[in-house]
Design a protein around this motif. Sequence first.
Motif, PDB file in Angstrom:
ATOM      1  N   MET A 142       0.830  -1.198   0.000  1.00  0.00           N
ATOM      2  CA  MET A 142       0.000   0.000   0.000  1.00  0.00           C
ATOM      3  C   MET A 142       0.871   1.257   0.000  1.00  0.00           C
ATOM      4  N   GLU A 143       1.993   1.194   0.752  1.00  0.00           N
ATOM      5  CA  GLU A 143       2.890   2.344   0.797  1.00  0.00           C
ATOM      6  C   GLU A 143       3.472   2.620  -0.584  1.00  0.00           C
ATOM      7  N   ALA A 144       3.882   1.536  -1.278  1.00  0.00           N
ATOM      8  CA  ALA A 144       4.428   1.702  -2.624  1.00  0.00           C
ATOM      9  C   ALA A 144       3.366   2.267  -3.561  1.00  0.00           C
ATOM     10  N   GLY A 145       2.128   1.796  -3.397  1.00  0.00           N
ATOM     11  CA  GLY A 145       1.033   2.309  -4.230  1.00  0.00           C
ATOM     12  C   GLY A 145       0.814   3.797  -4.032  1.00  0.00           C
ATOM     13  N   GLU A 146       0.902   4.240  -2.776  1.00  0.00           N
ATOM     14  CA  GLU A 146       0.720   5.663  -2.492  1.00  0.00           C
ATOM     15  C   GLU A 146       1.829   6.494  -3.117  1.00  0.00           C
ATOM     16  N   VAL A 147       3.061   5.975  -3.061  1.00  0.00           N
ATOM     17  CA  VAL A 147       4.197   6.686  -3.665  1.00  0.00           C
ATOM     18  C   VAL A 147       4.017   6.784  -5.173  1.00  0.00           C
ATOM     19  N   LEU A 148       3.643   5.679  -5.793  1.00  0.00           N
ATOM     20  CA  LEU A 148       3.460   5.671  -7.241  1.00  0.00           C
ATOM     21  C   LEU A 148       2.303   6.569  -7.664  1.00  0.00           C
ATOM     22  N   ALA A 149       1.217   6.525  -6.913  1.00  0.00           N
ATOM     23  CA  ALA A 149       0.056   7.366  -7.246  1.00  0.00           C
ATOM     24  C   ALA A 149       0.374   8.846  -7.073  1.00  0.00           C
ATOM     25  N   SER A 150       1.331   9.157  -6.196  1.00  0.00           N
ATOM     26  CA  SER A 150       1.701  10.544  -5.944  1.00  0.00           C
ATOM     27  C   SER A 150       2.706  11.081  -6.949  1.00  0.00           C
ATOM     28  N   ASP A 151       3.230  10.211  -7.800  1.00  0.00           N
ATOM     29  CA  ASP A 151       4.215  10.616  -8.801  1.00  0.00           C
ATOM     30  C   ASP A 151       3.483  11.281  -9.969  1.00  0.00           C
ATOM     31  N   SER A 152       3.689  12.581 -10.150  1.00  0.00           N
ATOM     32  CA  SER A 152       2.954  13.320 -11.179  1.00  0.00           C
ATOM     33  C   SER A 152       3.274  12.826 -12.583  1.00  0.00           C
ATOM     34  N   CYS A 153       4.510  12.354 -12.795  1.00  0.00           N
ATOM     35  CA  CYS A 153       4.874  11.853 -14.123  1.00  0.00           C
ATOM     36  C   CYS A 153       4.147  10.547 -14.441  1.00  0.00           C
ATOM     37  N   ILE A 154       4.054   9.681 -13.442  1.00  0.00           N
ATOM     38  CA  ILE A 154       3.322   8.430 -13.645  1.00  0.00           C
ATOM     39  C   ILE A 154       1.839   8.718 -13.884  1.00  0.00           C
ATOM     40  N   ALA A 155       1.280   9.671 -13.124  1.00  0.00           N
ATOM     41  CA  ALA A 155      -0.129  10.034 -13.326  1.00  0.00           C
ATOM     42  C   ALA A 155      -0.355  10.544 -14.745  1.00  0.00           C
ATOM     43  N   SER A 156       0.571  11.380 -15.232  1.00  0.00           N
ATOM     44  CA  SER A 156       0.438  11.884 -16.603  1.00  0.00           C
ATOM     45  C   SER A 156       0.549  10.743 -17.615  1.00  0.00           C
ATOM     46  N   GLY A 157       1.453   9.769 -17.327  1.00  0.00           N
ATOM     47  CA  GLY A 157       1.570   8.614 -18.203  1.00  0.00           C
ATOM     48  C   GLY A 157       0.304   7.791 -18.225  1.00  0.00           C
ATOM     49  N   LEU A 158      -0.321   7.604 -17.069  1.00  0.00           N
ATOM     50  CA  LEU A 158      -1.591   6.875 -17.009  1.00  0.00           C
ATOM     51  C   LEU A 158      -2.680   7.613 -17.788  1.00  0.00           C
ATOM     52  N   ALA A 159      -2.688   8.954 -17.669  1.00  0.00           N
ATOM     53  CA  ALA A 159      -3.675   9.746 -18.407  1.00  0.00           C
ATOM     54  C   ALA A 159      -3.510   9.537 -19.904  1.00  0.00           C
ATOM     55  N   ARG A 160      -2.261   9.488 -20.376  1.00  0.00           N
ATOM     56  CA  ARG A 160      -2.027   9.256 -21.803  1.00  0.00           C
ATOM     57  C   ARG A 160      -2.412   7.833 -22.190  1.00  0.00           C
ATOM     58  N   ALA A 161      -2.169   6.884 -21.297  1.00  0.00           N
ATOM     59  CA  ALA A 161      -2.560   5.500 -21.578  1.00  0.00           C
ATOM     60  C   ALA A 161      -4.077   5.370 -21.714  1.00  0.00           C
ATOM     61  N   LEU A 162      -4.800   6.142 -20.902  1.00  0.00           N
ATOM     62  CA  LEU A 162      -6.256   6.115 -20.996  1.00  0.00           C
ATOM     63  C   LEU A 162      -6.747   6.603 -22.355  1.00  0.00           C
ATOM     64  N   GLY A 163      -5.951   7.481 -22.969  1.00  0.00           N
ATOM     65  CA  GLY A 163      -6.333   8.011 -24.274  1.00  0.00           C
ATOM     66  C   GLY A 163      -5.900   7.138 -25.434  1.00  0.00           C
ATOM     67  N   SER A 164      -5.353   5.968 -25.148  1.00  0.00           N
ATOM     68  CA  SER A 164      -4.899   5.077 -26.215  1.00  0.00           C
ATOM     69  C   SER A 164      -6.073   4.588 -27.057  1.00  0.00           C
ATOM     70  N   ARG A 165      -5.799   4.342 -28.327  1.00  0.00           N
ATOM     71  CA  ARG A 165      -6.828   3.775 -29.198  1.00  0.00           C
ATOM     72  C   ARG A 165      -7.028   2.290 -28.946  1.00  0.00           C
ATOM     73  N   SER A 166      -6.108   1.712 -28.216  1.00  0.00           N
ATOM     74  CA  SER A 166      -6.193   0.283 -27.917  1.00  0.00           C
ATOM     75  C   SER A 166      -7.084   0.056 -26.699  1.00  0.00           C
ATOM     76  N   GLN A 167      -8.105  -0.768 -26.873  1.00  0.00           N
ATOM     77  CA  GLN A 167      -8.982  -1.078 -25.753  1.00  0.00           C
ATOM     78  C   GLN A 167      -8.221  -1.815 -24.663  1.00  0.00           C
ATOM     79  N   ARG A 168      -7.255  -2.624 -25.067  1.00  0.00           N
ATOM     80  CA  ARG A 168      -6.460  -3.358 -24.079  1.00  0.00           C
ATOM     81  C   ARG A 168      -5.717  -2.400 -23.166  1.00  0.00           C
ATOM     82  N   VAL A 169      -5.118  -1.361 -23.740  1.00  0.00           N
ATOM     83  CA  VAL A 169      -4.377  -0.389 -22.934  1.00  0.00           C
ATOM     84  C   VAL A 169      -5.327   0.372 -22.010  1.00  0.00           C
ATOM     85  N   THR A 170      -6.466   0.801 -22.547  1.00  0.00           N
ATOM     86  CA  THR A 170      -7.447   1.531 -21.720  1.00  0.00           C
ATOM     87  C   THR A 170      -7.903   0.671 -20.548  1.00  0.00           C
TER      88      THR A 170
END
Length: 786
Positions: free
Chosen positions: A110-138
Amino acid sequence: MNRSGKRKRRKERGDEAADDDASPSSASFDRHVFPVLLAAAQTTSQNRNSCSPAALAARLLRRVLSRPRQMLSPLPDSLVALLPRLLSTSCSSVAALSCEVLGAAALRSMEAGEVLASDSCIASGLARALGSRSQRVTEAACNSIMDLSASSVGRERLAGSPVLPRILYVFSQVESIREFVDSRTTKYPKRDTEANKIFYLITDTVVLLVNSCKLDKLQSIQKELVRTALSLLHKVWKKVQLLRSSADCNNGKNQLQSREYEICKAIFRLSIDLASPTCLEPDVVRESIFGQTESSFENFVLAYWERSPNLYRRKQNTRNDDPVFAALHSAFNLGAAPDAIIESFMEGLVSCPAIASDELDINSFLQEVHDSLGDAIMYRQDIRVLRTQDLSDQTSRGCVMEEHFFDDGTVFLDEDTFTKKCKHSFKNGYSIALRGMEFRFAKVAAIASALADLFGQPSVGANIYFSPARSQGLARHYDDHCVLVWQLLGCKKWMIWPNPKPLLPRLYEPFDPLDGTLEDNSGRVEVLHEGDMMYIPRGYVHEAHTDVGEPQINAHGGYSLHLTLAIEVEPPFEWEGFAHIALHCWVEKQKLGGSQFDKSSAKKETSLFAIVLHVAIRLLSSNDPIFRKACMVAAKLPSPSACATAHLKALRSSQRSTFDEIIRNIEKNCSFKEALESIKLAVQEKNDEHFQWMSWLRHLPQEGDADLRIDFCNILEALEELVEAFSSDPEQALVGFTGFKSRFCRCVVYEYEDACGSFETLLQMYRTTRNQYMRGMLALHGAHVS
């Protein structure tokens, strides 16, 4: 030989050796794995060649995921630094597997999850992944977000990142969502297709993040995006309700995991900062109700407000030109037959749970109602269906019992069945009284909000009453709030008796029973025709029925529909409340300046004397009518023109004169001994019930040392300290209090930067929360559905 053979076999294994070194805990990660992943992150090729960087990276990430979970915690810093690029890569396999690595790491710790979720670069990467045309990635990105949101910290961090606006956009673009909400079937899809699964997953992710996001972050999201998502989310909620009521509904694991109240909460939270769909300026409402001239409202306040009833007649040929009346007339389908009118204001109703009068945090309200948000309407809380019979027999009794069609607390889960019963009751002489119309219909909300601004009060309530011919709904009664009765359909006969009591009734206080001495011929009789409006002050006994005694009036079969607009004066916004605010502001200024208050003991004594004076003012207000009148220093009056200046000055002068009279009353009549005795009794009995009215004072700012501040939510502690401080020398305490009261009454200032400014600030705080509640409830009633 063996050693050479091993070396040869390891060389032949090639990329498998890299797989063995793929453990994130391995010291060789940076040497063997990182370069391959970096190359994959840089490439834009979709080459499926087994030797391509993307293919090698995918194999490495699969090997990472196949390792025991303890090998994922913690992820190497170099991998964490690389994940944003991997999440954004055009290679769907790498992006999806990177999402899975994130989720697996979060589930391991859980601690590692909180650190990763707090990383603004990872959050931005997840946001871009959500915009993928691939349903698998979304799908992988949504699952990763769910895993990272296992803790409250993780949810809050992601909700405040670019992930939320991106998932809202994706939600509004997924075609399967529109297919789901627009389909007419009352059955869940029989096959869990990929489209269905991604729809459920995206919706659950939206609900989770919206409900975890701080309000200031929600407010920063583009409004058009919010409106689009809100409209779809409302349709999803209604479809889920329909499916739930279907006998075919079975909660499969691949269906929506969000509960109905969670979807409701998301709708509510998304809507509280949106501008109302329908907006009316206070001047438009003022002109519609009180007249076209700028001085008409000031005239009303000076001549009738909280003094006597007044009737406003509408000319038949001008009422349809009134934009406010026309808006109301169209809102309820008033040109239709009674059954259709009932349907027009019954459709899609949900319960509007009460919000505490002094609640200034909408999140506290949401936490309080929890899983009841969006519930079906409840009898008495939301609606009453009643009649009062034997009209001619009321004179001697003063008040009769009302007959209700439903039992108290009945919840109406089946809307169609409930509507049919209401139609049946109407045909049998029962009136339908629906509360909280300002929370259910946008046009009513706009009128109520404008009136609240006009009168300088936190809110205005709105109820609708639909009565059949020759009937009476509510029995003879009086209200603890002033009402404007607007006749929208048909006509109704009103009888109003003068208020024999000098003290106006207060909100939330028990009603005195009617004494039965009212005679019919002592009351005022008025027949309201369509478009007319009657003002009835609080405390004035009244009754109304559709037996108007005018046979020629039968345009609508004798039935009547009227709207009541209730101007509810909350305790802080009576003149007593203004006196408390003025005292508080003056005391705070004394704490911050003046040599006689430099010592801590003097400041403490000032705070204690202030409590006694607050209590004395409260006791005085129980017998002095002026304290119970509404304070209108924050009323939004029209800009004065030459013809209205005199009326405007008269109104402002009246407010100032009232304040001066109150200060004189405080100086002359506030009793230290009486106040101290009531405080001693509360301390002796360990019961501060009679001092709970002070809780709203907690909203006023307190400066200075923390230990000198008064906890108005736990006032008993301060009362005990007060009694202890003044018991040793009561005579000296009396002298000190008298001097304190005299200085206050001599020096208190009626200016914007003092009492008036604090009054308006507090009013705005109240209004903000009430408006948030109103917008949230309107959204649940479909106000933002396009």
